[in-house]
Scaffold this active site. Structure first.
Site, PDB file in Angstrom:
ATOM      1  N   ARG B 294       0.822  -1.218   0.000  1.00 15.69           N
ATOM      2  CA  ARG B 294       0.000   0.000   0.000  1.00 15.69           C
ATOM      3  C   ARG B 294       0.850   1.259   0.000  1.00 15.69           C
ATOM      4  NH1 ARG B 294      -5.361  -2.145   3.447  1.00 15.69           N
ATOM      5  NH2 ARG B 294      -6.113  -3.294   1.627  1.00 15.69           N
ATOM      6  N   TYR B 434      -6.888   0.245  -6.865  1.00 16.38           N
ATOM      7  CA  TYR B 434      -6.326  -1.083  -6.551  1.00 16.38           C
ATOM      8  C   TYR B 434      -5.598  -1.127  -5.214  1.00 16.38           C
ATOM      9  CZ  TYR B 434      -1.931   0.061  -9.326  1.00 16.38           C
ATOM     10  OH  TYR B 434      -0.791   0.573  -9.860  1.00 16.38           O
ATOM     11  N   GLU B 435      -5.277  -2.313  -4.805  1.00 14.41           N
ATOM     12  CA  GLU B 435      -4.649  -2.544  -3.487  1.00 14.41           C
ATOM     13  C   GLU B 435      -5.546  -2.029  -2.350  1.00 14.41           C
ATOM     14  OE1 GLU B 435      -1.793  -4.290  -4.019  1.00 14.41           O
ATOM     15  OE2 GLU B 435      -1.862  -4.715  -1.874  1.00 14.41           O
ATOM     16  N   GLY B 436      -6.865  -2.230  -2.530  1.00 13.78           N
ATOM     17  CA  GLY B 436      -7.842  -1.725  -1.561  1.00 13.78           C
ATOM     18  C   GLY B 436      -8.306  -0.342  -1.953  1.00 13.78           C
ATOM     19  N   GLN B 441      -9.583   1.873   2.542  1.00 14.06           N
ATOM     20  CA  GLN B 441      -8.484   2.414   3.352  1.00 14.06           C
ATOM     21  C   GLN B 441      -9.048   3.218   4.518  1.00 14.06           C
ATOM     22  OE1 GLN B 441      -5.424   1.464   2.621  1.00 14.06           O
ATOM     23  NE2 GLN B 441      -6.090   0.487   0.731  1.00 14.06           N
TER      24      GLN B 441
END
Lengths: 592, 592
Positions: B294, B434-436, B441
């Site tokens: 992240r 992406y990546e959450g 978050q």
């Protein structure tokens, strides 16, 4: 593939509950009863949903094709354009004598939102024709009107606006295209224009370009600019199309969005042009249409947000992901729909409260234009002149942001073109740029409109807010949720105006450094005012126990969200403005 | 075509003046003297500017091509990838025993910003390999490490992460890919994964997929997920590549951006997989790499803003348009450069103050990761765990916004792909997803990280701000411009935290409705802290009369801008949070 449902109910609410059009004394408004506008909106909505929407994504994917000077529009555009013409939509608010329907601009705006939301690229072809026709209507001789308007009102011929050149956009004083007078009274136009939307395409028999150019020997800068009619094909006095004129499309641009609309480089090589209006007064002629054109772009920004919002809601209800932390909502499914999650709600409410508030703002603006044009109401004219940069700048900036937020609801699918959410954001992006980039709108607002007529119009605006607050002073149901926030935001806006007055004379940069923030503050206060007014209307409607009480309750709840969650932005903008020009202007250019 | 200049001077300032790396007792930091880091950054910068940048726009235009199961990367990618490998960059911070250089993560982050800024799509191929290698490093057996890591550290083989399926993204508990145990201890993996970046391409001899799947009979939901190594080609014990495994790319997606990186649908059809880590503990294994991954995405968002900013400055200095209202600046030219105009300055200063503040934040975060990993510092680990969602969410949201603002400086040219400004915005857009996705978050921050270890880490954060303010209490030169604004913003953030504590227990939605605003507030306070610290460092440096005084003066001026013009956003976010959940949650789903 995205869907589109026309906001007929909301527009009817705005026309009849909010603006109370049939009670208005604006010429043409008395005919606008609910049945009539309902029928118009219904028909337009059908065309938007059934004909234009299906071509939006395919037009984006396919784009326009340029081959040997010819531009081919995406598959289906030609047929759809025929349907648009058959319905008489392009001439909706244009004069009957040239084949139009003479409806108020307000109706045209309501319908225009639908067409733009359904397919912005497509709708631009007729939108630009409308702009060019308006210019000819305002500044043409009778002979010019008779020659060009009937075909343009029907969109048999389309129109364009040619301003930008490679080295000049905002600063038109630099332009180089020249217009040499000929013995027969015409001019030979030579030069290159860029970013010409709909400059060339395959949907019309002729294209009527309006071109800014300089007549040699005239004054320098913007004072030496004239406006010319330059058709793609010459037309004789009987209206018969003749030889090709000396104008050609050199290429079309690859763009971030609006792929279905051809953005052309236009080369004028001694093309025959006809002076429109007075020599050297071309800028004035262009600017008379500016309010409409800029309101139209504000509408496009709003329209993309509206379409994106609808599809974000569909996905948020459909997509199952995670569980409601306060208790399972969909026990029979593997997960709850996205819409249970507070942050998804926050996102959707941002969009919904903007779209409905912005739509009210836009419709109010359109009504002001009708008042100015149909009643020669100078106050309305002054007010819309003040509000135009706000409508353009605020609605397009927020419209883009909301389209991006709608895309975000889709997660990874939002980034994949197949789902269509990217296109809303990409298409909305141009609205912040064209018809005067938003920084230029802010400059227009703070550098010109605030002080216009001795500051009369901005004072009238504040007076309007004050009067509304005063009139509703005792309304306890509106006080905390609507009136107090509006009052606070309006106070912030006045404080910013005061800061400009105190510091701007000594140092113009103190005002100009805050212009962008001021434009956004002003937009928020306008939407705050719209929401407070709509809340009042909704409250009154609910007092009568209507069958559609849910609609009005939702309206109130949406307004409360805007006032509580969006309007506090004015405080931030004020703080920025009050910090002055120093931090903005401090660095030497080399230090960047 | 856009240019890229590596921010070597700024990174050296951060490493040596700001973080004072050589004075740190983190293992590996003592080697980082100015000469050494200067040489590393110089080399990386050269590769970024000379090799990766020229392929950025062409990679975007050409995209990846999918033909009969094979993905072809854009022209030039293969050669550049060879140069990247030859330079040893992919293994910069990976262990020496597997061929890496064992440098701190901090150095990898500095270098990573350059590569991402120059070409995000390209850099993702090695970035994902790095992530997969880290997972094997943390959870693999010695035999697994020996088998896979040497080739992955060198990027001879690349890696991927396979989480998402068509019906589940964030909510991985729903996943359906199954892993059936075989007699030889391996598993047969069957299922479909989507959005797999670098899932298939032509730049490596083998691709090592890390795949989340469920072993039949295991627990429901996320507790039954395991992680598997599934190579494209099977590899024998001697490391020789053998038969093709039962995994294939079904298609690649058309996306808004990052066209040079193949986003693949991956079909697993009884593919041989090897359990990585413990059965049913796959999520934990994935999450141990989450902080790094992240932070890496936060870096990408920042990097796109940095590259876009550089090009916005170039244009603002070059393009002549309009005149400075306070007096002509370029009397010999037809107009002044854009950069004289206050609103263009406002726009550029927004970008500059974000990029430099965000870069400091990122580097601080990377140092915390090194402290956590190399010193087993639990406090640093707790702090970076708290800050990770802020780094990811705030830097990517702002990074996108700033790339859009940079595009705006170009006016109409910003919308034309030829100029390359659209690509920065389109590529940055994915980092918010992406990546959450950033909403996730915010949920992680407010729903999990704030209360982690009894709220210890957030209290440590506030303590750190307090200590800094206390230590510098008497510093009159910093007080009004830096310390007071930081204090006020930090107070806003604490008030928001207090609101969550008071209302969140009774009604979780009261906190979750404000999570997104809280994430942004937190980001602003972090950047405020970074700027206040950098200001102090700059001030101290100036006291010594350095030869490059201009650098430090610019740093101070840029910081003053952030504190005056950006930090006041905290007040708006607090007002939104304090308005509670009611307006957010009020509507029935049907009312949207």
């Amino acid at each position: 593939m995205p869907q589109y449902t026309a906001p007929t109910k909301d527009l009817q609410f705005l026309l009849h509950d909010f603006l109370k059009v049939s009670e208005s004394d604006i010429p043409g408004y008395s005919e606008l009863d609910e049945g009539f506008t309902g029928a118009v909106l219904e028909e337009a909505g059908k065309l938007a949903s059934e004909v234009l929407t299906p071509l939006n994504a395919s037009g984006d994917r396919e784009g326009c094709r340029f081959e040997k000077g010819v531009v081919y529009t995406p598959k289906g555009f030609k047929d759809a354009f025929e349907q648009m013409k058959e319905g008489g939509w392009p001439g909706l608010d244009l004069p009957e004598e040239y084949g139009g329907q003479n409806m108020p601009y307000l109706v045209n705006t309501a319908v225009g939102e639908m067409f733009s939301a359904a397919n912005q690229s497509f709708t631009m072809y007729q939108g630009l024709t409308h702009g060019a026709a308006s210019a000819i209507l305002a500044h043409g001789t009778d002979a010019q009107k008779d020659k060009w308007l009937p075909k343009m009102v029907s969109c048999e011929w389309t129109g364009t606006m040619n301003l930008t050149e490679p080295h000049c956009g905002t600063d038109l004083g630099l332009l180089r295209t020249k217009a040499e007078p000929q013995e027969d009274g015409s001019y030979k136009i030579t030069g290159q224009k860029i970013f010409i939307s709909a400059g060339e395409h395959d949907m019309a028999d002729n294209i009527v370009h309006l071109v800014l150019a300089k007549i040699p020997g005239g004054p320098d800068g913007v004072k030496g600019i004239s406006l010319f009619i330059v058709p793609k094909f010459l037309v004789d006095d009987e209206g018969t199309i003749g030889a090709r004129n000396g104008v050609a499309c050199g290429k079309i641009e690859e763009k971030m969005g609006i792929h279905g609309n051809a953005t052309c480089v236009m080369n004028y090589d001694g093309a025959t042009g006809y002076l429109l209006g007075t020599e050297h007064k071309g800028m004035r002629a262009m600017f008379t249409m500016m309010n409409e054109a800029r309101l139209g772009v504000g509408m496009q920004g709003l329209a993309q947000a509206a379409a994106a919002y609808e599809n974000a809601v569909v996905y948020a209800k459909d997509r199952l992901q995670g569980r409601d932390v306060t208790g399972v909502k969909n026990p029979d499914g593997p997960a709850d729909p996205l819409i249970v999650h507070p942050d998804i709600r926050r996102n959707l409410m941002d969009q919904k409260s903007f779209v409905e508030g912005g739509r009210a703002f836009l419709m109010w603006g359109a009504k002001l234009i009708d008042e100015a044009h149909r009643k020669q109401d100078a106050e309305a004219d002054g007010m819309i002149s003040l509000l135009t940069p706000v409508i353009k700048g605020f609605l397009t900036d927020q419209g883009f942001d909301m389209a991006v937020q709608a895309q975000q609801v889709y997660g990874g699918h939002g980034y994949i073109e197949e789902w269509g959410m990217s296109q809303f954001a990409r298409d909305a992006r141009i609205t912040q740029i064209y018809e005067g980039a938003n920084g230029v709108q802010a400059l227009d607002l703070v550098g010109r409109k605030l002080a216009q007529d001795g500051g009369k119009h901005v004072m009238a605006f504040f007076e309007m807010v004050k009067t509304f607050l005063k009139e509703n002073e005792g309304n306890e149901a509106l006080k905390a949720d609507f009136l107090d926030p509006l009052k606070a935001a309006s106070k912030d806006l006045q404080a910013a105006g005061m800061f400009f007055m105190q510091h701007g004379m000594k140092n113009p940069n103190a005002a100009l450094s805050g212009s962008y923030d001021f434009m956004h503050m002003f937009g928020h206060v306008c939407l705050g005012l719209m929401w407070a007014r709509m809340a009042k209307v909704a409250q009154e409607a609910l007092d009568n126990g209507p069958s559609d009480a849910g609609f009005y309750e939702t309206k109130l709840a949406t307004g409360r969200y805007y006032m509580a969650r969006r309007l506090p932005a004015t405080g931030m903008h004020l703080a920025r403005i009050n910090s002055g020009a120093a931090t903005v202007m401090d660095l030497d250019a080399e230090a960047f």
